[in-house]
Design a protein around this motif. Structure first.
Motif, mmCIF file in Angstrom:
data_model
loop_
_atom_site.group_PDB
_atom_site.id
_atom_site.type_symbol
_atom_site.label_atom_id
_atom_site.label_comp_id
_atom_site.label_asym_id
_atom_site.label_seq_id
_atom_site.Cartn_x
_atom_site.Cartn_y
_atom_site.Cartn_z
ATOM 1 N N HIS A 9 11.167 14.655 -9.144
ATOM 2 C CA HIS A 9 9.832 15.076 -9.548
ATOM 3 C C HIS A 9 9.358 14.192 -10.696
ATOM 4 O O HIS A 9 10.157 13.755 -11.514
ATOM 5 C CB HIS A 9 9.838 16.545 -9.979
ATOM 6 N N GLY A 10 8.058 13.944 -10.728
ATOM 7 C CA GLY A 10 7.487 13.143 -11.794
ATOM 8 C C GLY A 10 6.133 12.603 -11.390
ATOM 9 O O GLY A 10 5.672 12.810 -10.269
ATOM 10 N N ASP A 11 5.503 11.891 -12.299
ATOM 11 C CA ASP A 11 4.200 11.298 -12.064
ATOM 12 C C ASP A 11 4.354 10.034 -11.218
ATOM 13 O O ASP A 11 5.058 9.106 -11.612
ATOM 14 C CB ASP A 11 3.534 10.977 -13.406
ATOM 15 N N PHE A 12 3.692 9.996 -10.083
ATOM 16 C CA PHE A 12 3.820 8.904 -9.121
ATOM 17 C C PHE A 12 3.530 7.550 -9.765
ATOM 18 O O PHE A 12 4.300 6.605 -9.620
ATOM 19 C CB PHE A 12 2.877 9.155 -7.937
ATOM 20 N N THR A 31 10.600 -11.354 -8.536
ATOM 21 C CA THR A 31 9.152 -11.386 -8.397
ATOM 22 C C THR A 31 8.697 -10.361 -7.374
ATOM 23 O O THR A 31 9.426 -10.025 -6.441
ATOM 24 C CB THR A 31 8.663 -12.775 -7.919
ATOM 25 N N LEU A 32 7.484 -9.862 -7.568
ATOM 26 C CA LEU A 32 6.851 -9.002 -6.579
ATOM 27 C C LEU A 32 6.202 -9.912 -5.546
ATOM 28 O O LEU A 32 5.337 -10.722 -5.877
ATOM 29 C CB LEU A 32 5.797 -8.107 -7.240
ATOM 30 N N GLU A 33 6.620 -9.793 -4.288
ATOM 31 C CA GLU A 33 6.127 -10.667 -3.232
ATOM 32 C C GLU A 33 4.960 -10.059 -2.459
ATOM 33 O O GLU A 33 4.043 -10.767 -2.077
ATOM 34 C CB GLU A 33 7.259 -11.020 -2.264
ATOM 35 N N GLU A 34 5.008 -8.776 -2.196
ATOM 36 C CA GLU A 34 3.945 -8.087 -1.462
ATOM 37 C C GLU A 34 3.902 -6.632 -1.876
ATOM 38 O O GLU A 34 4.898 -6.076 -2.349
ATOM 39 C CB GLU A 34 4.186 -8.147 0.052
ATOM 40 N N SER A 35 2.740 -6.009 -1.662
ATOM 41 C CA SER A 35 2.605 -4.586 -1.953
ATOM 42 C C SER A 35 1.471 -3.993 -1.136
ATOM 43 O O SER A 35 0.554 -4.712 -0.713
ATOM 44 C CB SER A 35 2.333 -4.363 -3.441
ATOM 45 N N CYS A 36 1.551 -2.697 -0.902
ATOM 46 C CA CYS A 36 0.454 -1.972 -0.275
ATOM 47 C C CYS A 36 0.596 -0.495 -0.633
ATOM 48 O O CYS A 36 1.673 -0.037 -1.026
ATOM 49 C CB CYS A 36 0.407 -2.183 1.236
ATOM 50 N N GLU A 37 -0.511 0.227 -0.524
ATOM 51 C CA GLU A 37 -0.524 1.658 -0.843
ATOM 52 C C GLU A 37 -1.445 2.401 0.111
ATOM 53 O O GLU A 37 -2.423 1.830 0.586
ATOM 54 C CB GLU A 37 -1.011 1.882 -2.276
ATOM 55 N N TRP A 38 -1.094 3.653 0.361
ATOM 56 C CA TRP A 38 -1.935 4.555 1.141
ATOM 57 C C TRP A 38 -2.071 5.857 0.374
ATOM 58 O O TRP A 38 -1.109 6.351 -0.213
ATOM 59 C CB TRP A 38 -1.315 4.875 2.495
ATOM 60 N N VAL A 39 -3.267 6.414 0.399
ATOM 61 C CA VAL A 39 -3.534 7.711 -0.218
ATOM 62 C C VAL A 39 -4.286 8.562 0.796
ATOM 63 O O VAL A 39 -5.253 8.096 1.406
ATOM 64 C CB VAL A 39 -4.376 7.561 -1.504
ATOM 65 N N THR A 42 -3.185 14.687 1.473
ATOM 66 C CA THR A 42 -1.933 15.431 1.315
ATOM 67 C C THR A 42 -0.760 14.601 0.815
ATOM 68 O O THR A 42 0.315 15.141 0.596
ATOM 69 C CB THR A 42 -1.527 16.074 2.657
ATOM 70 N N GLY A 43 -0.949 13.307 0.644
ATOM 71 C CA GLY A 43 0.186 12.495 0.213
ATOM 72 C C GLY A 43 -0.211 11.112 -0.254
ATOM 73 O O GLY A 43 -1.381 10.717 -0.198
ATOM 74 N N ARG A 44 0.799 10.409 -0.692
ATOM 75 C CA ARG A 44 0.597 9.057 -1.205
ATOM 76 C C ARG A 44 1.857 8.245 -0.924
ATOM 77 O O ARG A 44 2.969 8.747 -1.023
ATOM 78 C CB ARG A 44 0.354 9.157 -2.699
ATOM 79 N N CYS A 45 1.669 6.969 -0.606
ATOM 80 C CA CYS A 45 2.800 6.100 -0.308
ATOM 81 C C CYS A 45 2.537 4.712 -0.882
ATOM 82 O O CYS A 45 1.416 4.199 -0.782
ATOM 83 C CB CYS A 45 3.005 6.014 1.206
ATOM 84 N N ALA A 46 3.542 4.128 -1.496
ATOM 85 C CA ALA A 46 3.461 2.765 -2.007
ATOM 86 C C ALA A 46 4.677 1.990 -1.517
ATOM 87 O O ALA A 46 5.794 2.501 -1.532
ATOM 88 C CB ALA A 46 3.425 2.761 -3.535
ATOM 89 N N VAL A 47 4.432 0.762 -1.080
ATOM 90 C CA VAL A 47 5.502 -0.119 -0.638
ATOM 91 C C VAL A 47 5.462 -1.364 -1.513
ATOM 92 O O VAL A 47 4.400 -1.948 -1.725
ATOM 93 C CB VAL A 47 5.339 -0.509 0.850
ATOM 94 N N LEU A 67 7.916 4.335 -2.027
ATOM 95 C CA LEU A 67 7.785 5.547 -2.832
ATOM 96 C C LEU A 67 6.771 6.440 -2.127
ATOM 97 O O LEU A 67 5.662 5.987 -1.814
ATOM 98 C CB LEU A 67 7.314 5.188 -4.239
ATOM 99 N N PHE A 68 7.161 7.684 -1.867
ATOM 100 C CA PHE A 68 6.307 8.608 -1.122
ATOM 101 C C PHE A 68 6.191 9.916 -1.887
ATOM 102 O O PHE A 68 7.182 10.450 -2.369
ATOM 103 C CB PHE A 68 6.909 8.868 0.264
ATOM 104 N N GLN A 69 4.971 10.423 -1.992
ATOM 105 C CA GLN A 69 4.752 11.703 -2.672
ATOM 106 C C GLN A 69 4.019 12.651 -1.751
ATOM 107 O O GLN A 69 3.005 12.294 -1.139
ATOM 108 C CB GLN A 69 3.934 11.521 -3.942
ATOM 109 N N SER A 70 4.550 13.860 -1.663
ATOM 110 C CA SER A 70 3.907 14.942 -0.941
ATOM 111 C C SER A 70 4.089 16.172 -1.808
ATOM 112 O O SER A 70 5.223 16.568 -2.100
ATOM 113 C CB SER A 70 4.554 15.140 0.423
ATOM 114 N N GLY A 71 3.000 16.756 -2.254
ATOM 115 C CA GLY A 71 3.098 17.867 -3.192
ATOM 116 C C GLY A 71 3.624 17.367 -4.517
ATOM 117 O O GLY A 71 3.201 16.318 -5.007
#
Length: 114
Positions: A9-12, A31-39, A42-47, A67-71
């Protein structure tokens, strides 16, 4: 390949920022090579896909962090790959484990198992 799964549990946004700074701060070549996020409603996901040089293996490795958050629960899946130098089977995967241990150790210090 090395794999880490955690639920906590914690702040996404804080968790995602912490992961990024620990991985990039844990190695001069990370290094960070790529990233994407969906909101959604009901949820949130970051790659995040990171890469670093492995001195032990003499090659570059990647780490995929999802990283995936639901509730109020946040789930993490991190997987490393690319440490093997063999053609038909995997040998010398120490670099993969070491790269993942950077994240594992940071999470254990900041977010002890519940």
């Amino acid at each position: 390949m090395a794999l880490l799964n955690r639920a906590f549990h914690g702040d996404f946004d804080e968790i995602l920022s912490f992961i990024h700074s620990e991985i990039c701060g844990g190695s001069i070549s990370a290094t960070l090579e790529e990233s994407c996020e969906w909101v959604t409603d009901t949820g949130r996901c970051a790659v995040r896909i990171y890469e670093r040089y492995s001195y032990i293996g003499g090659n570059r490795l990647s780490m995929n962090v999802t990283l995936f958050q639901s509730g109020d629960e946040v789930k993490l899946c991190a997987a490393t790959a690319g440490g093997s130098q063999a053609v038909f089977f995997k040998i010398n995967t120490w670099g993969e484990e070491a790269f993942l241990d950077t994240l594992r150790g940071a999470l254990n210090r900041r977010y002890p198992s519940e």
